[in-house]
Design a protein around this motif. Structure first.
Motif, PDB file in Angstrom:
ATOM      1  N   ALA A 154     -11.310  -2.149  -8.095  1.00 52.90           N
ATOM      2  CA  ALA A 154     -10.110  -1.490  -7.592  1.00 52.90           C
ATOM      3  C   ALA A 154      -9.978  -0.071  -8.112  1.00 52.90           C
ATOM      4  O   ALA A 154      -8.966   0.582  -7.865  1.00 52.90           O
ATOM      5  CB  ALA A 154      -8.863  -2.296  -7.977  1.00 52.90           C
ATOM      6  N   GLY A 155     -10.986   0.389  -8.839  1.00 52.84           N
ATOM      7  CA  GLY A 155     -10.946   1.732  -9.384  1.00 52.84           C
ATOM      8  C   GLY A 155     -10.152   1.801 -10.679  1.00 52.84           C
ATOM      9  O   GLY A 155      -9.748   0.780 -11.241  1.00 52.84           O
ATOM     10  N   PRO A 156      -9.900   2.999 -11.191  1.00 60.80           N
ATOM     11  CA  PRO A 156      -9.164   3.165 -12.451  1.00 60.80           C
ATOM     12  C   PRO A 156      -7.780   2.527 -12.370  1.00 60.80           C
ATOM     13  O   PRO A 156      -7.130   2.582 -11.306  1.00 60.80           O
ATOM     14  CB  PRO A 156      -9.065   4.684 -12.607  1.00 60.80           C
ATOM     15  N   PRO A 157      -7.304   1.928 -13.462  1.00 61.67           N
ATOM     16  CA  PRO A 157      -5.999   1.250 -13.435  1.00 61.67           C
ATOM     17  C   PRO A 157      -4.818   2.214 -13.483  1.00 61.67           C
ATOM     18  O   PRO A 157      -4.016   2.211 -14.415  1.00 61.67           O
ATOM     19  CB  PRO A 157      -6.048   0.358 -14.685  1.00 61.67           C
ATOM     20  N   THR A 158      -4.730   3.040 -12.480  1.00 57.56           N
ATOM     21  CA  THR A 158      -3.603   3.960 -12.355  1.00 57.56           C
ATOM     22  C   THR A 158      -2.426   3.237 -11.683  1.00 57.56           C
ATOM     23  O   THR A 158      -2.628   2.271 -10.943  1.00 57.56           O
ATOM     24  CB  THR A 158      -4.002   5.175 -11.510  1.00 57.56           C
ATOM     25  N   PRO A 159      -1.182   3.702 -11.882  1.00 54.74           N
ATOM     26  CA  PRO A 159      -0.014   3.009 -11.323  1.00 54.74           C
ATOM     27  C   PRO A 159       0.273   3.381  -9.870  1.00 54.74           C
ATOM     28  O   PRO A 159       1.418   3.620  -9.485  1.00 54.74           O
ATOM     29  CB  PRO A 159       1.118   3.447 -12.254  1.00 54.74           C
ATOM     30  N   PHE A 214       0.842  -1.192   0.000  1.00 51.81           N
ATOM     31  CA  PHE A 214       0.000   0.000   0.000  1.00 51.81           C
ATOM     32  C   PHE A 214       0.882   1.249   0.000  1.00 51.81           C
ATOM     33  O   PHE A 214       1.808   1.370   0.803  1.00 51.81           O
ATOM     34  CB  PHE A 214      -0.908  -0.010   1.226  1.00 51.81           C
ATOM     35  N   GLY A 215       0.607   2.155  -0.920  1.00 54.03           N
ATOM     36  CA  GLY A 215       1.402   3.372  -1.053  1.00 54.03           C
ATOM     37  C   GLY A 215       2.415   3.308  -2.167  1.00 54.03           C
ATOM     38  O   GLY A 215       2.956   4.352  -2.561  1.00 54.03           O
ATOM     39  N   ASP A 216       2.702   2.087  -2.693  1.00 53.54           N
ATOM     40  CA  ASP A 216       3.633   1.987  -3.817  1.00 53.54           C
ATOM     41  C   ASP A 216       3.070   2.727  -5.027  1.00 53.54           C
ATOM     42  O   ASP A 216       1.861   2.810  -5.220  1.00 53.54           O
ATOM     43  CB  ASP A 216       3.871   0.521  -4.195  1.00 53.54           C
ATOM     44  N   ARG A 217       3.965   3.215  -5.871  1.00 56.07           N
ATOM     45  CA  ARG A 217       3.546   3.920  -7.068  1.00 56.07           C
ATOM     46  C   ARG A 217       4.630   3.803  -8.139  1.00 56.07           C
ATOM     47  O   ARG A 217       5.720   3.323  -7.873  1.00 56.07           O
ATOM     48  CB  ARG A 217       3.271   5.394  -6.771  1.00 56.07           C
ATOM     49  N   ALA A 218       4.294   4.240  -9.355  1.00 54.41           N
ATOM     50  CA  ALA A 218       5.241   4.179 -10.470  1.00 54.41           C
ATOM     51  C   ALA A 218       6.472   5.012 -10.162  1.00 54.41           C
ATOM     52  O   ALA A 218       6.390   6.077  -9.536  1.00 54.41           O
ATOM     53  CB  ALA A 218       4.578   4.675 -11.747  1.00 54.41           C
ATOM     54  N   GLY A 219       7.622   4.506 -10.616  1.00 54.41           N
ATOM     55  CA  GLY A 219       8.857   5.262 -10.472  1.00 54.41           C
ATOM     56  C   GLY A 219       8.912   6.386 -11.490  1.00 54.41           C
ATOM     57  O   GLY A 219       8.180   6.378 -12.482  1.00 54.41           O
ATOM     58  N   ASP A 223      -3.399   2.637  -4.269  1.00 58.13           N
ATOM     59  CA  ASP A 223      -4.166   3.603  -3.499  1.00 58.13           C
ATOM     60  C   ASP A 223      -5.205   2.911  -2.621  1.00 58.13           C
ATOM     61  O   ASP A 223      -5.240   1.679  -2.510  1.00 58.13           O
ATOM     62  CB  ASP A 223      -4.816   4.612  -4.435  1.00 58.13           C
ATOM     63  N   SER A 224      -6.065   3.701  -2.002  1.00 53.90           N
ATOM     64  CA  SER A 224      -7.047   3.140  -1.072  1.00 53.90           C
ATOM     65  C   SER A 224      -8.068   2.249  -1.773  1.00 53.90           C
ATOM     66  O   SER A 224      -8.560   1.281  -1.187  1.00 53.90           O
ATOM     67  CB  SER A 224      -7.760   4.265  -0.318  1.00 53.90           C
ATOM     68  N   GLY A 225      -8.421   2.582  -3.026  1.00 54.50           N
ATOM     69  CA  GLY A 225      -9.353   1.728  -3.762  1.00 54.50           C
ATOM     70  C   GLY A 225      -8.781   0.349  -4.007  1.00 54.50           C
ATOM     71  O   GLY A 225      -9.454  -0.668  -3.818  1.00 54.50           O
ATOM     72  N   MET A 226      -7.514   0.298  -4.416  1.00 45.71           N
ATOM     73  CA  MET A 226      -6.857  -0.994  -4.614  1.00 45.71           C
ATOM     74  C   MET A 226      -6.690  -1.707  -3.277  1.00 45.71           C
ATOM     75  O   MET A 226      -6.837  -2.930  -3.183  1.00 45.71           O
ATOM     76  CB  MET A 226      -5.491  -0.792  -5.274  1.00 45.71           C
ATOM     77  N   GLN A 281       3.833  -0.811 -13.390  1.00 44.00           N
ATOM     78  CA  GLN A 281       3.205  -1.707 -14.345  1.00 44.00           C
ATOM     79  C   GLN A 281       2.538  -2.893 -13.654  1.00 44.00           C
ATOM     80  O   GLN A 281       1.470  -3.352 -14.068  1.00 44.00           O
ATOM     81  CB  GLN A 281       4.238  -2.196 -15.369  1.00 44.00           C
ATOM     82  N   GLU A 282       3.159  -3.397 -12.581  1.00 43.54           N
ATOM     83  CA  GLU A 282       2.542  -4.491 -11.823  1.00 43.54           C
ATOM     84  C   GLU A 282       1.260  -4.033 -11.126  1.00 43.54           C
ATOM     85  O   GLU A 282       0.271  -4.766 -11.065  1.00 43.54           O
ATOM     86  CB  GLU A 282       3.531  -5.049 -10.788  1.00 43.54           C
TER      87      GLU A 282
END
Length: 269
Positions: free
Chosen positions: A83-88, A49-54, A91-94, A67-68
């Motif tokens: 899980a909401g929109p497939p953003t990288p 939780f909290g990870d995001r694209a580099g 977030d809380s939805g995922m 990408q994962e």
């Protein structure tokens, strides 16, 4: 006297490439590719939780887990765990969608996509109905697993994490009662668009099914029963539920018994 009022509110270590998650079920029985030395590629990373694209991922530099994360969100959405929109971004939805998926697959809900979760994403457990011979379109709430499932034509189309009644006495804002979500068979009643203020707090797109008890979106949906009686769901699931649950449709509230996880069989090659 008890009073109930409006409430506040992918068999072994997986080595399938995360970039082929969308087609992984069709390849679940295949051996992973190996290099010239016969060494398999590393397994998928643990996402937290909290990870995001580099910063360089958009230009092809694999410096982060973006990408994962996108692959997991797409897979969860495909399976009915919104899980909401497939953003990288993890977030809380995922986060709440992963909780729901883990619980539906007999795992403890945690703030990460670990190896066991990756394995389950490839071969997920079949969602079993709480009520046998129920109407094809219905809503089911499982108090033990804290899961809500919306069925359409006998197929689960939305599976959400919930937080139901805390099962304790309370006296708040001049109202006293016992915070529980009674089991039983009910029907969708009044539905209210947007935010609604009840005696015990705010509710987002509430769908009433048992007097003053509703399924509603909330900003606080912990991993344990915490409501005054309502079934709290994550905010991003409130509108989809509102659109699916039509007046008069059945709502079944049950406390399921533990059962062994059953994965979908691997397709024949």
């Amino acid at each position: 006297m008890r009073t109930i009022t409006h409430c506040f509110g992918i068999a072994a270590l997986i080595t399938v490439s995360t970039m082929s998650l969308a087609t992984a079920p069709a390849r679940a029985g295949a051996l992973p590719p190996r290099d010239s030395r016969g060494v398999p590629p590393p397994g998928p990373p643990v996402l937290r939780f909290g990870d995001r694209a580099g910063p360089g991922e958009e230009t092809g530099d694999r410096s982060g887990p973006g990408q994962e994360i996108v692959a997991v969100k797409k897979r969860l959405n495909e399976l009915g765990f919104n899980a909401g929109p497939p953003t990288p971004v993890y977030d809380s939805g995922m986060r709440t969608a992963v909780w729901a998926f883990q619980k539906a697959n007999g795992m403890r809900p945690v703030d990460r996509v670990d190896i066991a979760t990756w394995e389950a994403l490839v071969r997920p457990a079949r969602i079993r109905p709480l009520v046998r011979d129920g109407e094809p379109s219905r809503v089911e709430i499982d108090l033990r697993r804290q899961l809500l499932t919306v069925w359409r034509h006998d197929r689960p189309v939305l599976v959400s994490h919930v937080s139901t009644g805390a099962e304790r006495s309370y006296c708040e804002r001049g109202h006293c009662g016992f915070a529980d979500t009674p089991t039983g068979d009910f029907r969708v009643g009044e539905r209210v668009r947007g935010w609604s203020m009840g005696y015990l707090g705010a509710m987002y797109y509430p769908v009433y099914f048992n007097g003053g008890i509703a399924i509603h979106g909330s900003t606080l949906v912990p991993r344990y029963p915490a409501s005054h009686g309502c079934a709290r769901i994550p905010l991003h699931n409130a509108v989809p539920l509102f659109r699916l649950a039509q007046p008069g449709e059945p709502v079944h509230v049950r406390r399921s018994t533990p059962e062994r996880r059953t994965a979908e069989p691997a397709p024949r090659r």
